[in-house]
Design a protein around this motif. Structure first.
Motif, short mmCIF file in Angstrom:
data_model
loop_
_atom_site.label_atom_id
_atom_site.label_comp_id
_atom_site.label_asym_id
_atom_site.label_seq_id
_atom_site.Cartn_x
_atom_site.Cartn_y
_atom_site.Cartn_z
N VAL A 159 0.84 -1.20 0.00
CA VAL A 159 0.00 0.00 0.00
C VAL A 159 0.87 1.25 0.00
N GLU A 160 1.94 1.22 0.76
CA GLU A 160 2.86 2.36 0.80
C GLU A 160 3.47 2.62 -0.58
N LEU A 161 3.88 1.56 -1.26
CA LEU A 161 4.46 1.71 -2.59
C LEU A 161 3.43 2.22 -3.59
N LEU A 162 2.20 1.72 -3.49
CA LEU A 162 1.15 2.18 -4.40
C LEU A 162 0.86 3.66 -4.22
N ASN A 163 0.85 4.10 -2.99
CA ASN A 163 0.62 5.53 -2.72
C ASN A 163 1.74 6.40 -3.29
N LYS A 164 2.93 5.81 -3.41
CA LYS A 164 4.06 6.54 -3.99
C LYS A 164 4.09 6.43 -5.51
N GLY A 165 3.19 5.61 -6.07
CA GLY A 165 3.20 5.40 -7.50
C GLY A 165 4.24 4.40 -7.96
N GLU A 166 4.73 3.56 -7.03
CA GLU A 166 5.77 2.59 -7.37
C GLU A 166 5.16 1.20 -7.53
N ASN A 167 5.51 0.54 -8.60
CA ASN A 167 4.97 -0.77 -8.90
C ASN A 167 5.92 -1.86 -8.39
N TYR A 168 5.43 -2.77 -7.56
CA TYR A 168 6.24 -3.85 -7.02
C TYR A 168 6.19 -5.11 -7.88
N LEU A 169 5.37 -5.12 -8.92
CA LEU A 169 5.35 -6.23 -9.86
C LEU A 169 6.16 -5.82 -11.09
N LYS A 170 7.45 -6.09 -11.04
CA LYS A 170 8.39 -5.52 -12.00
C LYS A 170 8.10 -5.93 -13.44
N HIS A 171 7.54 -7.12 -13.65
CA HIS A 171 7.31 -7.57 -15.02
C HIS A 171 6.25 -6.74 -15.74
N LEU A 172 5.50 -5.94 -14.97
CA LEU A 172 4.47 -5.09 -15.57
C LEU A 172 4.99 -3.71 -15.96
N GLY A 173 6.21 -3.39 -15.56
CA GLY A 173 6.79 -2.10 -15.92
C GLY A 173 6.72 -1.10 -14.78
N GLU A 174 7.69 -0.22 -14.71
CA GLU A 174 7.80 0.74 -13.61
C GLU A 174 6.64 1.73 -13.57
N ASP A 175 6.10 2.10 -14.73
CA ASP A 175 5.05 3.12 -14.79
C ASP A 175 3.65 2.53 -14.80
N TYR A 176 3.54 1.25 -14.46
CA TYR A 176 2.27 0.54 -14.61
C TYR A 176 1.12 1.19 -13.84
N ILE A 177 1.40 1.67 -12.62
CA ILE A 177 0.32 2.22 -11.79
C ILE A 177 0.46 3.74 -11.61
N ALA A 178 1.29 4.36 -12.42
CA ALA A 178 1.55 5.80 -12.25
C ALA A 178 0.28 6.62 -12.36
N GLU A 179 -0.54 6.35 -13.37
CA GLU A 179 -1.77 7.11 -13.56
C GLU A 179 -2.75 6.86 -12.42
N MET A 180 -2.85 5.61 -11.98
CA MET A 180 -3.76 5.28 -10.89
C MET A 180 -3.36 6.02 -9.62
N ALA A 181 -2.08 6.04 -9.33
CA ALA A 181 -1.58 6.64 -8.09
C ALA A 181 -1.91 8.13 -8.01
N LYS A 182 -2.00 8.79 -9.15
CA LYS A 182 -2.27 10.24 -9.17
C LYS A 182 -3.76 10.55 -9.17
N SER A 183 -4.59 9.53 -9.35
CA SER A 183 -6.03 9.77 -9.51
C SER A 183 -6.79 9.60 -8.20
N GLU A 184 -7.86 10.35 -8.07
CA GLU A 184 -8.74 10.21 -6.91
C GLU A 184 -9.66 9.00 -7.05
N ARG A 185 -9.64 8.37 -8.21
CA ARG A 185 -10.49 7.19 -8.43
C ARG A 185 -9.84 5.89 -7.97
N PHE A 186 -8.64 5.97 -7.41
CA PHE A 186 -8.00 4.77 -6.87
C PHE A 186 -7.43 5.05 -5.49
N THR A 187 -7.84 4.23 -4.52
CA THR A 187 -7.35 4.39 -3.15
C THR A 187 -7.01 3.01 -2.58
#
Length: 436
Positions: A49-77
Motif C-alpha cells: 500500500v505504501e508503494l502504491l501511494n508513492k506510484g511505485e509498482n512492485y510487480l516488475k514484469h508489468l513495468g515501472e510506470d504501470y500504476i503511475a496514472e492510478m496513483a495520481k487519480s482520486e479514483r484509486f485508493t
C-alpha cells in the motif's frame, strides 16, 4: 435492487473493491480503473500500500510506470486494512489458495477474507471470488459465512465466482484481453457480475453455476500439469537413449493439428500448476473417488528436482569431483523466464537439496536480486555476479531468462547442467554440457 445495480454499473457510479493486490488483484484493479470505475484496493501488506501511494509498482514484469496514472487519480485508493469494505459496491477477492502440509487445500485466506467481508456486508453489494479452488467453495464455504449476517444471496447481496487466468510475463495477452468465465450462485448474481466485468474485460463467458466456473479453472491447469508430466517422463526415457527431448518436441510441433507443444523442466512452478490439481484430488476423495491419472502426473513432476540433482552429482563425478563442498551456481530463481515471480519455483528445491548434499550453492537471477521469506523457504540469499562464473565447479540452468548470454556462459563455465534446453543453440562446448 438488481435493476438499480445494473444501471449504476452502466453509469459507472458503481465502485469496485479489490481484496488482494498481488499478481491477480493489481492488474484487475487497473483494468477496472481504466474502464472508468472508482476502485478501492485492499491488502494486508502495508508495504504494498505504501508503494502504491508513492506510484511505485512492485510487480516488475508489468513495468515501472504501470500504476503511475492510478496513483495520481482520486479514483484509486489503496488500504492496508479491511475497515472500508462496506464502501465499494463490488468486492472481488483475489487471495492465495495454497496447499497444506499434506497436500490438502488451504482455504484459510478465502475464509478469513470472507469473514472480513461479512463483518461489513451491506445490502446491494456484489461479492466475487477469483482464487483458484475446488468446486463448491463459493457456495459451501463463502455463502454460509455471508448469510450468517441475516442478508440473503440473490435478494440482499449477490455472489459469483470468476477464475483468474493471469500468466505473468506473457506478452500476447493481458488481464483485459483474456476471456473471462463467470458463474453465479444464482441467475441474478451471474447477470450482475457479467455486466460489471464486461466493462473491464473484452470477452465474458457466463456459465450455468459457480461450480462450473470453479471446475473449468481446475481443468485448465490440470491439462497443463498432466501434459508437462508426460513430456518430463519422456525426457528421462529419451535421455537414456541419447535422444534430445527438445528436438523431439519441436519436431512433433510441426504437425498442424492434434498436438500442442509442452516442454520439460526442473519441476513445476508458479501459483497454479503445482497446486491446483491437488484441489481436485482432495475433493474427489471427499466424494469417494480416486484421481489416479492426476496424482501420477503430480508424482512425475515432483520428481524432476531429484532428477536434475542426480544429473549434477553424476556430472561432477565424471569430472572427478564430489558434490560435497562443490561450488554450485544455480542460474535463475524465478519459476519461468523473464519475470520476478518465484512462487513455488523448483529452483528453491534444487538449492535446498544440493545444499543438503554438502554443496556450496549460490544463485544468479537478473530479475530477483535477493530472496525473501516464503511459506516453505527463507534462504536469505542474494544474486551473485556472473563475472566469476568460471570459479564454480558446476552451473545448473534452472530458468532460461532471455537476459543470459548462453554462448558466454558456455565458454566460461567448467560444467553445465541444462534442465531447460537453453544450450541448444550453443556450439563447440558439448563436452561440458549435460542435458537434464
Amino acid at each position: 435492487m438488481k435493476n438499480q445495480l445494473l444501471q449504476n454499473i452502466e453509469d459507472k457510479t458503481f465502485s469496485v473493491g479489490i481484496l488482494g493486490l498481488g499478481y491477480v488483484g493489481l492488474p484487475l484493479a487497473k483494468a477496472f480503473f481504466e474502464a472508468g470505475f472508482t476502485v478501492m484496493g485492499f491488502d494486508v501488506d502495508a508495504k504494498k500500500v505504501e508503494l502504491l501511494n508513492k506510484g511505485e509498482n512492485y510487480l516488475k514484469h508489468l513495468g515501472e510506470d504501470y500504476i503511475a496514472e492510478m496513483a495520481k487519480s482520486e479514483r484509486f485508493t489503496p488500504f492496508a486494512d479491511f475497515e472500508q469494505l462496506d464502501k465499494p459496491d463490488a468486492l472481488i477477492a483475489c487471495v492465495p489458495t495454497p496447499l497444506g502440509k499434506h497436500l490438502d487445500p488451504d482455504l484459510s485466506f478465502v475464509e478469513s477474507t470472507t469473514d472480513a467481508i461479512a463483518k461489513k456486508l451491506r445490502p446491494g453489494q456484489l461479492i466475487t471470488l477469483e482464487s483458484t479452488t475446488y468446486p463448491g467453495t463459493t457456495r459451501d464455504i463463502m455463502l454460509p459465512k455471508l448469510e450468517v449476517t441475516g442478508l440473503k444471496c440473490g435478494k440482499d447481496f449477490y455472489l459469483a465466482y470468476s477464475p483468474e487466468r493471469e500468466d505473468p510475463g506473457r506478452k500476447s495477452h493481458n488481464t483485459q484481453t483474456i476471456p473471462k468465465l463467470v458463474g453465479g450462485i444464482d441467475a441474478d448474481s451471474c447477470e450482475i457480475a457479467v455486466e460489471l466485468y464486461k466493462y473491464a474485460i473484452s470477452e465474458i463467458i457466463p456459465v450455468s453455476s459457480a461450480e462450473v466456473a470453479e471446475s473449468a479453472k481446475l481443468l485448465e491447469n490440470i491439462y497443463r500439469a498432466v501434459n508437462i508430466a508426460m513430456v518430463n517422463e519422456m525426457k528421462v526415457v529419451l535421455d537414456r537413449m541419447d535422444i534430445d527431448i527438445w528436438e523431439v518436441v519441436d519436431a512433433a510441433a510441426t504437425k498442424p493439428f492434434g498436438y500442442q507443444a509442452f516442454y520439460p523442466g526442473p519441476g513445476l512452478g508458479g501459483h497454479c500448476i503445482p497446486i491446483d490439481p491437488f484441489y481436485l484430488t482432495w475433493k474427489a476423495r471427499e466424494v469417494g473417488l480416486a484421481t489416479r491419472f492426476i496424482e501420477l502426473a503430480g508424482e512425475v513432476n515432483h520428481s524432476m528436482p531429484d532428477y536434475v540433482v542426480g544429473k549434477t552429482v553424476w556430472g561432477l563425478n565424471q569430472a572427478g569431483k564430489s558434490i560435497k563442498d562443490a561450488k554450485v551456481l544455480v542460474l535463475g530463481l524465478a519459476y519461468k523466464p523473464d519475470v520476478d515471480d518465484v512462487r513455488e519455483s523448483p529452483s528453491f528445491e534444487l538449492i535446498e537439496r544440493l545444499a543438503k548434499l554438502g554443496a556450496n550453492v549460490a544463485y544468479n537471477d537478473p530479475h530477483v536480486p535477493e530472496t525473501h521469506e516464503m511459506r516453505k523457504y527463507n534462504l536469505g540469499m542474494k544474486s551473485v555476479s556472473l563475472d566469476d562464473i568460471d570459479w564454480y565447479d558446476v552451473v545448473v540452468v534452472s530458468t532460461n531468462h532471455a537476459a543470459y548470454d548462453w554462448n558466454n556462459i558456455a565458454a566460461k563455465a567448467q560444467l553445465i547442467i541444462d534442465s531447460r534446453g537453453a544450450m541448444r543453440g550453443v556450439c563447440g562446448h558439448d563436452d561440458k554440457i549435460i542435458k537434464a
